[in-house]
Design an enzyme around this catalytic site. Structure first.
Site, PDB file in Angstrom:
ATOM      1  N   ARG A 261      15.327  12.378  86.263  1.00  0.00           N
ATOM      2  CA  ARG A 261      15.506  13.016  84.945  1.00  0.00           C
ATOM      3  C   ARG A 261      14.695  12.285  83.880  1.00  0.00           C
ATOM      4  O   ARG A 261      14.197  12.907  82.938  1.00  0.00           O
ATOM      5  CB  ARG A 261      16.994  12.994  84.544  1.00  0.00           C
TER       6      ARG A 261
ATOM      7  N   GLU B 109      17.654  18.901  89.139  1.00  0.00           N
ATOM      8  CA  GLU B 109      18.130  17.534  88.792  1.00  0.00           C
ATOM      9  C   GLU B 109      19.309  17.623  87.830  1.00  0.00           C
ATOM     10  O   GLU B 109      19.473  16.767  86.957  1.00  0.00           O
ATOM     11  CB  GLU B 109      17.025  16.676  88.164  1.00  0.00           C
TER      12      GLU B 109
ATOM     13  N   SER C 110       6.549  17.747  89.820  1.00  0.00           N
ATOM     14  CA  SER C 110       7.721  17.731  90.708  1.00  0.00           C
ATOM     15  C   SER C 110       7.412  16.932  91.961  1.00  0.00           C
ATOM     16  O   SER C 110       8.223  16.125  92.422  1.00  0.00           O
ATOM     17  CB  SER C 110       8.121  19.153  91.125  1.00  0.00           C
TER      18      SER C 110
ATOM     19  N   LEU D 290      18.837  10.596  90.838  1.00  0.00           N
ATOM     20  CA  LEU D 290      18.640  11.720  89.919  1.00  0.00           C
ATOM     21  C   LEU D 290      18.374  11.232  88.500  1.00  0.00           C
ATOM     22  O   LEU D 290      17.584  11.818  87.768  1.00  0.00           O
ATOM     23  CB  LEU D 290      19.853  12.661  89.934  1.00  0.00           C
TER      24      LEU D 290
HETATM   25  P1  FAD Z   1      25.212  26.144  90.545  1.00  0.00           P
HETATM   26  O1  FAD Z   1      25.752  24.778  90.719  1.00  0.00           O
HETATM   27  O2  FAD Z   1      25.779  27.246  91.379  1.00  0.00           O
HETATM   28  O3  FAD Z   1      25.336  26.537  89.011  1.00  0.00           O
HETATM   29  C1  FAD Z   1      25.178  27.871  88.550  1.00  0.00           C
HETATM   30  C2  FAD Z   1      25.520  27.892  87.060  1.00  0.00           C
HETATM   31  O4  FAD Z   1      26.865  27.458  86.860  1.00  0.00           O
HETATM   32  C3  FAD Z   1      24.635  26.950  86.238  1.00  0.00           C
HETATM   33  O5  FAD Z   1      24.351  27.540  84.994  1.00  0.00           O
HETATM   34  C4  FAD Z   1      25.526  25.735  86.028  1.00  0.00           C
HETATM   35  O6  FAD Z   1      25.202  25.018  84.832  1.00  0.00           O
HETATM   36  C5  FAD Z   1      26.897  26.397  85.951  1.00  0.00           C
HETATM   37  N1  FAD Z   1      27.956  25.449  86.313  1.00  0.00           N
HETATM   38  C6  FAD Z   1      28.210  24.908  87.536  1.00  0.00           C
HETATM   39  N2  FAD Z   1      29.248  24.080  87.462  1.00  0.00           N
HETATM   40  C7  FAD Z   1      29.641  24.065  86.171  1.00  0.00           C
HETATM   41  C8  FAD Z   1      30.669  23.381  85.438  1.00  0.00           C
HETATM   42  N3  FAD Z   1      31.494  22.505  86.019  1.00  0.00           N
HETATM   43  N4  FAD Z   1      30.798  23.632  84.119  1.00  0.00           N
HETATM   44  C9  FAD Z   1      29.949  24.492  83.487  1.00  0.00           C
HETATM   45  N5  FAD Z   1      28.967  25.164  84.113  1.00  0.00           N
HETATM   46  C10 FAD Z   1      28.808  24.941  85.435  1.00  0.00           C
HETATM   47  N6  FAD Z   1      17.831  19.899  95.014  1.00  0.00           N
HETATM   48  C11 FAD Z   1      17.643  18.815  95.814  1.00  0.00           C
HETATM   49  O7  FAD Z   1      18.607  18.242  96.330  1.00  0.00           O
HETATM   50  N7  FAD Z   1      16.391  18.350  96.066  1.00  0.00           N
HETATM   51  C12 FAD Z   1      15.271  18.932  95.536  1.00  0.00           C
HETATM   52  O8  FAD Z   1      14.158  18.477  95.786  1.00  0.00           O
HETATM   53  C13 FAD Z   1      15.437  20.085  94.711  1.00  0.00           C
HETATM   54  N8  FAD Z   1      14.348  20.757  94.246  1.00  0.00           N
HETATM   55  C14 FAD Z   1      14.528  21.957  93.570  1.00  0.00           C
HETATM   56  C15 FAD Z   1      13.413  22.728  93.238  1.00  0.00           C
HETATM   57  C16 FAD Z   1      13.577  23.957  92.607  1.00  0.00           C
HETATM   58  C17 FAD Z   1      12.397  24.809  92.296  1.00  0.00           C
HETATM   59  C18 FAD Z   1      14.875  24.396  92.245  1.00  0.00           C
HETATM   60  C19 FAD Z   1      15.074  25.690  91.515  1.00  0.00           C
HETATM   61  C20 FAD Z   1      15.995  23.631  92.577  1.00  0.00           C
HETATM   62  C21 FAD Z   1      15.825  22.420  93.264  1.00  0.00           C
HETATM   63  N9  FAD Z   1      16.931  21.667  93.682  1.00  0.00           N
HETATM   64  C22 FAD Z   1      16.759  20.546  94.473  1.00  0.00           C
HETATM   65  C23 FAD Z   1      18.281  22.177  93.475  1.00  0.00           C
HETATM   66  C24 FAD Z   1      18.817  21.954  92.061  1.00  0.00           C
HETATM   67  O9  FAD Z   1      19.074  20.606  91.824  1.00  0.00           O
HETATM   68  C25 FAD Z   1      20.060  22.847  91.910  1.00  0.00           C
HETATM   69  O10 FAD Z   1      19.595  24.182  91.859  1.00  0.00           O
HETATM   70  C26 FAD Z   1      20.883  22.514  90.685  1.00  0.00           C
HETATM   71  O11 FAD Z   1      21.546  21.281  90.828  1.00  0.00           O
HETATM   72  C27 FAD Z   1      21.929  23.598  90.383  1.00  0.00           C
HETATM   73  O12 FAD Z   1      22.633  23.972  91.524  1.00  0.00           O
HETATM   74  P2  FAD Z   1      22.777  25.531  91.888  1.00  0.00           P
HETATM   75  O13 FAD Z   1      21.440  26.157  91.831  1.00  0.00           O
HETATM   76  O14 FAD Z   1      23.536  25.605  93.160  1.00  0.00           O
HETATM   77  O15 FAD Z   1      23.608  26.155  90.699  1.00  0.00           O
END
Ligand code: FAD
Length: 402
Positions: free
Chosen positions: A261, A381, A108, A257
């Protein structure tokens, strides 16, 4: 009651050899193999002997940053004039594969520096920005992070609230980012924010700018050896020279991204190969019913299915790398590989955990760490389901996530 005999802990000497069932090595150049072998040696020497302890302590081994710089893991595909390695995409993929074989958290760190910090500066930055930041990012003298996700906007970053107002000689930035890999160790951050005209732009934040703070997120059960944090911007005056001049709209952030990926697609195969190899060896050594457990059909079924999926994923990576080198890879092709390879890696890790029985949950073996790490890899991502919807949109022309 008879005392159970414990299989002695695995020798910490890392003697990994990668499975190559379809002779995919024949498709690699001498340079690819050289890069892979150098990074594999590095992982055996610098990562596997220490990473379990760092993960248990939930600490990032910061001393590795400069070492990653030394072996050329930062800026691998960036031109040499900016301190990069000038390597092709397959060499870079093999690097991430080897590093994630050690730990997804270490990969990462490398992915963020390459795809989410150096790539946007190289692709969207001014020449001054490239000269100022890229050579020091390549050596690991600077470490970066990428701020897109916000507390209220994860899968839907287009609705971001972080914003800036143009003033005469600076941009006034307010908002916050969450779940940011490397946030609290980063010297710089590529931060995506909305202008007062509603346009999303990329800004280079530098540690020390007044009003810019970071905090570590604690209590993670996944990627414990990686550091993840929050970024908060309170009336930060960002110099105009720190805007990426050629990044316009969310599509520029999404391009970064895609690069990340791609690296994850290879990296997940590394984690899967490690779990498979550990399980294969363990099954030959572990005796139950007076025989190695490898002699039971149900164990062989697991191993055969693991190897099948790893082989398919290896071929996918190689082909995707070739398309990337030719500049022909589409975002949907990249999403397919990320989604498939992380899913198969999770399944391989789960089956490996079963094969090791109780020892599968022990830190004496890397399986549980990989399994927990891969849960995050499946989310970040772009989640597993969002990758599927990207594919769905490509197939049908109808984006189902909006
Ligand atoms: P949400 O968007 O709230 O989604 C929750 C659930 O709903 C998921 O299952 C998703 O698939 C589903 N969902 C959401 N919308 C839809 C839809 N339209 N249709 C169907 N299902 C849907 N981000 C950065 O910017 N920079 C980083 O360096 C970075 N590092 C990370 C490191 C770690 C350890 C983790 C856990 C996350 C990191 N992230 C980072 C954030 C990561 O990219 C997000 O967690 C991810 O994009 C999902 O967003 P969320 O957690 O808010 O989930």
């Amino acid at each position: 009651m008879q005392a159970p005999t414990m299989t002695p802990p695995r020798n910490k000497v890392d003697s990994f050899e990668s499975p190559d069932f379809y002779c995919i090595d024949d498709l690699l150049t001498a340079e690819h193999k050289l890069v892979r072998s150098a990074v594999r040696d590095f992982v055996k020497r610098e990562i596997t002997p220490i990473v379990e302890e760092y993960a248990q302590r939930a600490e990032f081994p910061k001393q590795l940053v400069k070492k990653f710089g030394k072996i050329g893991a930062f800026g691998a595909t960036i031109p040499t004039e900016y301190g990069g390695g000038g390597l092709d995409q397959i060499s870079y993929g093999l690097m991430t594969q080897e590093i994630e074989r050690g730990d997804s958290g270490m990969r990462s760190c490398v992915s963020v520096q390459n795809s989410l910090v150096m790539h946007p500066i190289h692709a969207f930055g001014s020449d001054e920005q490239k000269q100022k930041f890229l050579p020091r990012l390549a050596t690991g003298d600077l470490i970066g992070c990428f701020g897109l996700t916000e507390p209220n906007h994860g899968s839907d970053p287009g609705s971001m609230e972080t914003n800036f107002i143009e003033r005469s000689d600076y941009y006034l930035l307010n908002g916050s980012k969450i779940w940011i890999t490397n946030a609290n160790i980063a010297d710089i951050g590529i931060v995506w924010a909305r202008s007062d005209q509603g346009k999303i732009r990329g800004l280079i934040l530098e540690r020390g700018m007044e009003g810019f703070t970071t905090a570590e997120i604690k209590n993670k059960w996944s990627l414990r050896a990686s550091t993840t944090g929050e970024m908060v911007f309170q009336d930060v005056q960002v110099p105009k020279a720190n805007m990426l001049p050629n990044a316009f709209g969310l599509k520029s952030a999404l391009k970064c991204l895609e690069q990340a990926r791609y690296g994850i697609s290879w990296g997940a195969v590394g984690a899967a190969m490690e779990c498979y190899e550990v399980a294969r060896r363990y099954s030959l050594e572990r005796i139950q019913f007076n025989k190695p457990i490898a002699s039971f059909q149900l164990v062989q079924k697991k191993l055969a299915e693991m190897l099948t999926e790893i082989t398919k994923a290896q071929l996918l990576c190689w082909r995707l790398g070739t398309l990337m080198n030719e500049g022909r890879a589409t975002n949907a092709q990249i999403s397919l590989a990320k989604r498939n390879n992380v899913e198969i890696a999770l399944n391989v890790a789960r089956d490996a955990r079963q094969i090791l029985g109780a020892m599968g949950i022990s830190g004496e073996y890397p399986i549980m760490r990989h399994l927990m790490n891969l849960e995050s890899v499946s989310t970040y991502e772009g989640t597993h389901d969002i990758q599927l919807l990207i594919l769905g949109a490509d197939i049908t022309g109808i984006p189902a996530f909006k």
